[in-house]
Scaffold this motif. Sequence first.
Motif, PDB file in Angstrom:
ATOM      1  N   VAL A 471       0.831  -1.196   0.000  1.00 36.18           N
ATOM      2  CA  VAL A 471       0.000   0.000   0.000  1.00 36.18           C
ATOM      3  C   VAL A 471       0.869   1.251   0.000  1.00 36.18           C
ATOM      4  O   VAL A 471       0.609   2.218  -0.720  1.00 36.18           O
ATOM      5  N   GLU A 472       1.934   1.217   0.797  1.00 36.04           N
ATOM      6  CA  GLU A 472       2.801   2.399   0.918  1.00 36.04           C
ATOM      7  C   GLU A 472       3.577   2.670  -0.369  1.00 36.04           C
ATOM      8  O   GLU A 472       3.921   3.822  -0.654  1.00 36.04           O
ATOM      9  N   LYS A 473       3.864   1.617  -1.145  1.00 39.42           N
ATOM     10  CA  LYS A 473       4.635   1.790  -2.379  1.00 39.42           C
ATOM     11  C   LYS A 473       3.815   1.395  -3.604  1.00 39.42           C
ATOM     12  O   LYS A 473       4.347   0.983  -4.624  1.00 39.42           O
ATOM     13  N   SER A 474       2.513   1.575  -3.495  1.00 40.17           N
ATOM     14  CA  SER A 474       1.627   1.272  -4.618  1.00 40.17           C
ATOM     15  C   SER A 474       1.951   2.173  -5.805  1.00 40.17           C
ATOM     16  O   SER A 474       2.158   3.373  -5.657  1.00 40.17           O
ATOM     17  N   GLY A 475       2.019   1.571  -6.995  1.00 38.96           N
ATOM     18  CA  GLY A 475       2.327   2.327  -8.205  1.00 38.96           C
ATOM     19  C   GLY A 475       3.799   2.420  -8.514  1.00 38.96           C
ATOM     20  O   GLY A 475       4.186   3.045  -9.500  1.00 38.96           O
ATOM     21  N   SER A 482       8.063   4.110 -16.281  1.00 35.96           N
ATOM     22  CA  SER A 482       8.060   5.379 -17.011  1.00 35.96           C
ATOM     23  C   SER A 482       9.399   6.084 -16.927  1.00 35.96           C
ATOM     24  O   SER A 482       9.742   6.895 -17.797  1.00 35.96           O
ATOM     25  N   LEU A 483      10.191   5.779 -15.886  1.00 38.18           N
ATOM     26  CA  LEU A 483      11.475   6.463 -15.675  1.00 38.18           C
ATOM     27  C   LEU A 483      12.650   5.756 -16.343  1.00 38.18           C
ATOM     28  O   LEU A 483      13.691   6.378 -16.585  1.00 38.18           O
ATOM     29  N   MET A 484      12.507   4.484 -16.640  1.00 36.01           N
ATOM     30  CA  MET A 484      13.652   3.729 -17.159  1.00 36.01           C
ATOM     31  C   MET A 484      14.104   4.221 -18.536  1.00 36.01           C
ATOM     32  O   MET A 484      15.248   4.000 -18.934  1.00 36.01           O
ATOM     33  N   THR A 485      13.211   4.887 -19.262  1.00 32.15           N
ATOM     34  CA  THR A 485      13.589   5.419 -20.575  1.00 32.15           C
ATOM     35  C   THR A 485      14.136   6.839 -20.488  1.00 32.15           C
ATOM     36  O   THR A 485      14.420   7.452 -21.522  1.00 32.15           O
ATOM     37  N   LYS A 486      14.288   7.377 -19.275  1.00 27.40           N
ATOM     38  CA  LYS A 486      14.697   8.775 -19.119  1.00 27.40           C
ATOM     39  C   LYS A 486      16.205   8.949 -19.007  1.00 27.40           C
ATOM     40  O   LYS A 486      16.677   9.974 -18.507  1.00 27.40           O
ATOM     41  N   GLY A 487      16.944   7.985 -19.476  1.00 27.96           N
ATOM     42  CA  GLY A 487      18.387   8.117 -19.475  1.00 27.96           C
ATOM     43  C   GLY A 487      19.057   7.022 -18.666  1.00 27.96           C
ATOM     44  O   GLY A 487      18.481   6.456 -17.733  1.00 27.96           O
ATOM     45  N   THR A 488      20.294   6.718 -19.055  1.00 30.37           N
ATOM     46  CA  THR A 488      21.084   5.714 -18.359  1.00 30.37           C
ATOM     47  C   THR A 488      22.397   6.356 -17.919  1.00 30.37           C
ATOM     48  O   THR A 488      22.639   7.541 -18.136  1.00 30.37           O
ATOM     49  N   ILE A 489      23.248   5.561 -17.326  1.00 32.81           N
ATOM     50  CA  ILE A 489      24.542   6.080 -16.866  1.00 32.81           C
ATOM     51  C   ILE A 489      25.350   6.641 -18.037  1.00 32.81           C
ATOM     52  O   ILE A 489      26.081   7.623 -17.890  1.00 32.81           O
ATOM     53  N   SER A 490      25.202   6.046 -19.222  1.00 35.80           N
ATOM     54  CA  SER A 490      26.030   6.448 -20.366  1.00 35.80           C
ATOM     55  C   SER A 490      25.273   7.181 -21.464  1.00 35.80           C
ATOM     56  O   SER A 490      25.886   7.695 -22.389  1.00 35.80           O
ATOM     57  N   ARG A 491      23.927   7.239 -21.395  1.00 35.00           N
ATOM     58  CA  ARG A 491      23.139   7.887 -22.442  1.00 35.00           C
ATOM     59  C   ARG A 491      22.059   8.754 -21.830  1.00 35.00           C
ATOM     60  O   ARG A 491      21.406   8.347 -20.863  1.00 35.00           O
ATOM     61  N   SER A 547      12.960  14.091 -13.662  1.00 34.56           N
ATOM     62  CA  SER A 547      12.038  13.192 -14.360  1.00 34.56           C
ATOM     63  C   SER A 547      11.110  12.491 -13.381  1.00 34.56           C
ATOM     64  O   SER A 547       9.943  12.236 -13.688  1.00 34.56           O
ATOM     65  N   ILE A 548      11.620  12.159 -12.195  1.00 32.10           N
ATOM     66  CA  ILE A 548      10.761  11.527 -11.187  1.00 32.10           C
ATOM     67  C   ILE A 548       9.589  12.436 -10.865  1.00 32.10           C
ATOM     68  O   ILE A 548       8.431  12.004 -10.833  1.00 32.10           O
ATOM     69  N   ASP A 549       9.862  13.705 -10.643  1.00 35.77           N
ATOM     70  CA  ASP A 549       8.790  14.642 -10.317  1.00 35.77           C
ATOM     71  C   ASP A 549       7.804  14.772 -11.468  1.00 35.77           C
ATOM     72  O   ASP A 549       6.581  14.816 -11.265  1.00 35.77           O
ATOM     73  N   ARG A 550       8.330  14.831 -12.697  1.00 35.10           N
ATOM     74  CA  ARG A 550       7.467  15.003 -13.852  1.00 35.10           C
ATOM     75  C   ARG A 550       6.583  13.768 -14.076  1.00 35.10           C
ATOM     76  O   ARG A 550       5.373  13.888 -14.289  1.00 35.10           O
ATOM     77  N   GLU A 551       7.171  12.582 -14.024  1.00 33.83           N
ATOM     78  CA  GLU A 551       6.394  11.362 -14.251  1.00 33.83           C
ATOM     79  C   GLU A 551       5.439  11.083 -13.097  1.00 33.83           C
ATOM     80  O   GLU A 551       4.342  10.569 -13.303  1.00 33.83           O
ATOM     81  N   ARG A 552       5.854  11.436 -11.893  1.00 35.49           N
ATOM     82  CA  ARG A 552       4.956  11.311 -10.740  1.00 35.49           C
ATOM     83  C   ARG A 552       3.709  12.176 -10.972  1.00 35.49           C
ATOM     84  O   ARG A 552       2.577  11.757 -10.727  1.00 35.49           O
ATOM     85  N   GLY A 553       3.940  13.406 -11.465  1.00 31.97           N
ATOM     86  CA  GLY A 553       2.816  14.297 -11.731  1.00 31.97           C
ATOM     87  C   GLY A 553       1.887  13.756 -12.796  1.00 31.97           C
ATOM     88  O   GLY A 553       0.652  13.853 -12.673  1.00 31.97           O
ATOM     89  N   ALA A 554       2.470  13.175 -13.851  1.00 31.91           N
ATOM     90  CA  ALA A 554       1.639  12.599 -14.906  1.00 31.91           C
ATOM     91  C   ALA A 554       0.825  11.417 -14.382  1.00 31.91           C
ATOM     92  O   ALA A 554      -0.338  11.232 -14.748  1.00 31.91           O
ATOM     93  N   LEU A 598       6.923   8.246  -2.411  1.00 25.84           N
ATOM     94  CA  LEU A 598       8.027   7.480  -3.013  1.00 25.84           C
ATOM     95  C   LEU A 598       9.240   8.367  -3.260  1.00 25.84           C
ATOM     96  O   LEU A 598       9.136   9.467  -3.797  1.00 25.84           O
ATOM     97  N   LYS A 599      10.412   7.880  -2.881  1.00 28.97           N
ATOM     98  CA  LYS A 599      11.666   8.615  -3.068  1.00 28.97           C
ATOM     99  C   LYS A 599      12.536   7.881  -4.094  1.00 28.97           C
ATOM    100  O   LYS A 599      12.314   6.710  -4.399  1.00 28.97           O
ATOM    101  N   ARG A 600      13.539   8.578  -4.570  1.00 33.49           N
ATOM    102  CA  ARG A 600      14.420   7.991  -5.574  1.00 33.49           C
ATOM    103  C   ARG A 600      15.074   6.717  -5.042  1.00 33.49           C
ATOM    104  O   ARG A 600      15.211   5.718  -5.765  1.00 33.49           O
ATOM    105  N   GLU A 601      15.457   6.722  -3.772  1.00 38.44           N
ATOM    106  CA  GLU A 601      16.117   5.535  -3.232  1.00 38.44           C
ATOM    107  C   GLU A 601      15.171   4.331  -3.196  1.00 38.44           C
ATOM    108  O   GLU A 601      15.608   3.181  -3.292  1.00 38.44           O
ATOM    109  N   ASP A 602      13.858   4.576  -3.064  1.00 42.10           N
ATOM    110  CA  ASP A 602      12.888   3.476  -3.134  1.00 42.10           C
ATOM    111  C   ASP A 602      12.899   2.851  -4.528  1.00 42.10           C
ATOM    112  O   ASP A 602      12.863   1.624  -4.676  1.00 42.10           O
ATOM    113  N   LEU A 603      12.939   3.698  -5.540  1.00 41.20           N
ATOM    114  CA  LEU A 603      12.949   3.219  -6.912  1.00 41.20           C
ATOM    115  C   LEU A 603      14.237   2.460  -7.228  1.00 41.20           C
ATOM    116  O   LEU A 603      14.219   1.409  -7.880  1.00 41.20           O
TER     117      LEU A 603
END
Length: 836
Positions: A471-475, A482-491, A547-554, A598-603
């Motif tokens: 319940v606490e980490k639902s979604g 949605s965030l995995m396509t927002k960039g990687t360590i090298s791209r 991106s976390i803030d933006r996708e969270r808002g969407a 949800l925080k970045r460290e949770d993700l």
Amino acid sequence: MQFPSTTASTHQLENGLTVILDSDRSAPVISAQAWVATGSMHEGDFLGAGLSHLLEHMVFKGTENYSGKEIADMVQAAGGEWNAYTTFDRTVYYIDGPADSAQTFLKVLTEMVFKPSFPAHEYEKEKDVIRREIDMGLDDPDDRNSQLLYSTAYAYDPRRHPIIGHMELFDQITHEQMVEYHRQRYTTENTFLSISGDFEVSEMIYFLDDICSSIPRSFTQPVSPAIEPPQMGTREMHDTFAIPASKLTMAWQVPGLEHPDAPALELLSTILGSGRSSRLYQHIREQQGLCHHIAGWSSISPGVTGLFAVSAIVDYPQRGALQQAVLEEIAKLSNSDFFEELKKANRMTLVSQFRTLTTASGRASDLASNWHDTRNLDFTRDFLDLTSRVTPDDLQRVARTYLIPQNLTITSLDPEDAAEADQGQDLSVQRGAMETRVLSNGLTLVMQRDARLPTVSTTLATLTGLPSETVEKSGINTLLASLMTKGTISRTAEEIAVTMDSMGASFGVSCGNNTTLTSASCLQPDLPITLEILADIALNPVLPPDSIDRERGAQIAAIQEQAEDPLSVAFKTLRPSLFGAKSYGLNSIGTEESLTSLKREDLVAHHQQYFTAKNSVLAIFGDIDPDRCAEMAESLFANMPVGERVQTPAQELPEPSTHELHLDKQQAVLTVGFRGASAADEDNYALELIHDYCTDMAGPLFTKIREDMGLAYYVSATQFHGINTGMFAFYLGTSPDQLETARAILLDEIKTIAEHGIPEDTLESVKTTWLASHALSNQKLGSLARLSAIDTLLGFPADHHLKAPEEIKSLSSDQIRAAAQKYLGSHEPVIVTVTP
């Protein structure tokens, strides 16, 4: 790489009916389509009444030789998937299914189109169904938004009216007027057939001549819709609706398909707003964060004024800033260097058209559209040739010529509480056998060679669905996807999008009840870089805070929009009532509270825990060398942590309950939910047939509740199989005053199914329908890769889904009855109603 010339041919029967024949023996399926050049813009004195759409509904009610039920039974027994649709300029009837049922499908189509009986006793009943459909459209923000755009952008063009019609004009149509409209418009001159699939051409022509011999030659008086005069200044219109964010559209009038500038306008639309690397997506959504979604599109048809448009979902306070940002991007087009973007746009267009060739239905539709629009079966190829000749100077010129203020229309559907604003491949090659290998780190690799087209589809399936959430980490899975396509360590995200779009490749990350799927498709020469990027996305997402803030808002905006849809509201209550407030009882997109916390460290922790080799399966299907693919996968996924397969705990299930909810909408919704089977349950195949029996147009729910009694616009069933449990649910939408009657009838039908299963005299037809649907779905590489990856991940052989037909064929009525009693008769359901 060129789009292949078609091998299809046209033939004219003795009565003047044109048929398009595309013989392709690579799969035992067929698509039969009847296209009538009649849509809402041809209704003349009845313009705006929805007469073409009404006629589409009534054609299914019977013919000179068959009742409506007999037609539905014939199609179902032959394994057909059928439907119809009406647009501004056409009405299309189609049946897809096994090739050995082609004659049945064509008899049904020609009877329906040319010999409908139009039973008077069905007329008012069907008009009531459409009235509810009109009401539902008024409840749908996308329908309202589209109607707002067209009614504003066009002052005289018939497309300013909704295809389904205005209620007050629809009510005035008489049975006699509908019959006369059919006589005038459904003629052999105004209709053609498009048939693609496994058949012999000369035999097909002989058969069509025979069944159409009793259809007389007939002609259509041309209708000349009003011509839209040139726009003389910006038009703007705004309306409000129960939505959490504004739906903004900016559209410019442009010429029709026959104009020499059409190819350049199509490419400019792609450059501006198609794909994650497009200018609008990168500059406005990603860099400025002004909106939740933005895309460019064009609607360019022959003989009429077209639209070049930008659509966006934006928080209302940002609407003005977004509008200005779009205009700034438009202004840049007239002086841009389009060299690299032009190559990318051409590639994307080519790949998109290639995908139409993968199924019989896609090929039949492409050929029919070409013929309807231009009388040139090779128009797709010819148009692609024209786009390949477009220069950067052409793009600059069309931007300066058409994307100007006097051609602009601005519309928006805003939240109710918003203040009013001031502004030729060889398709006969057979697929190879599926091959499974285990890489050195424990990642399972499934491959299948299919060289029919130079394309490849790949999917990484990871076991991290709703059972991994709380319940606490639902979604969290949806947000992470949605965030995995927002960039990687090298791209960066833009580098990924530009690279993939430049190749015409598609990619994405999605999650369902049990899995997260990281998928991509590309042309065969581009597989190495595509697989490299897919591995990078799956293993090294950087999860940037902005991106976390933006996708969270969407995602929160999507939750708020769910809250305004009666059916979504019903299922959001149904699922936790069945499964409790965890696992499959959770909303897959979460809650506002869980997402906010949800925080970045949770993700990061969630990704590290689940995206491991032993908890994932990689599938690569298409025009591949398996050994070379295995080498690439071994190299690219070498750094994937070994991990362990995640174990899903047993789910404690609460007692069934009943809920009555209220929402300020015109429609009422009823859902009835039962606990279903797990993915490994031996009853799955029986439940598949029960599900098809309950969702088919010839099945008991649709026939009795919608057709015979006219109690609902839609009535159907849905199910899913989880790791350790599942759901089987029924639902319908009706008017509030008919809800109690509809509820009683639905529960009575469920009880009958629970006690008796599927009637013996219907079972073979249901099996045929399921088998045909299975064959149709297995035409697509992407579907095969996805299903094989999921099957393997859940502990089955990679070809588990391909063996299902034999299991289905072997089922007896006693086995089906036992499954129906076990799941639908042994437990009380959860019932949820949503009323105004």
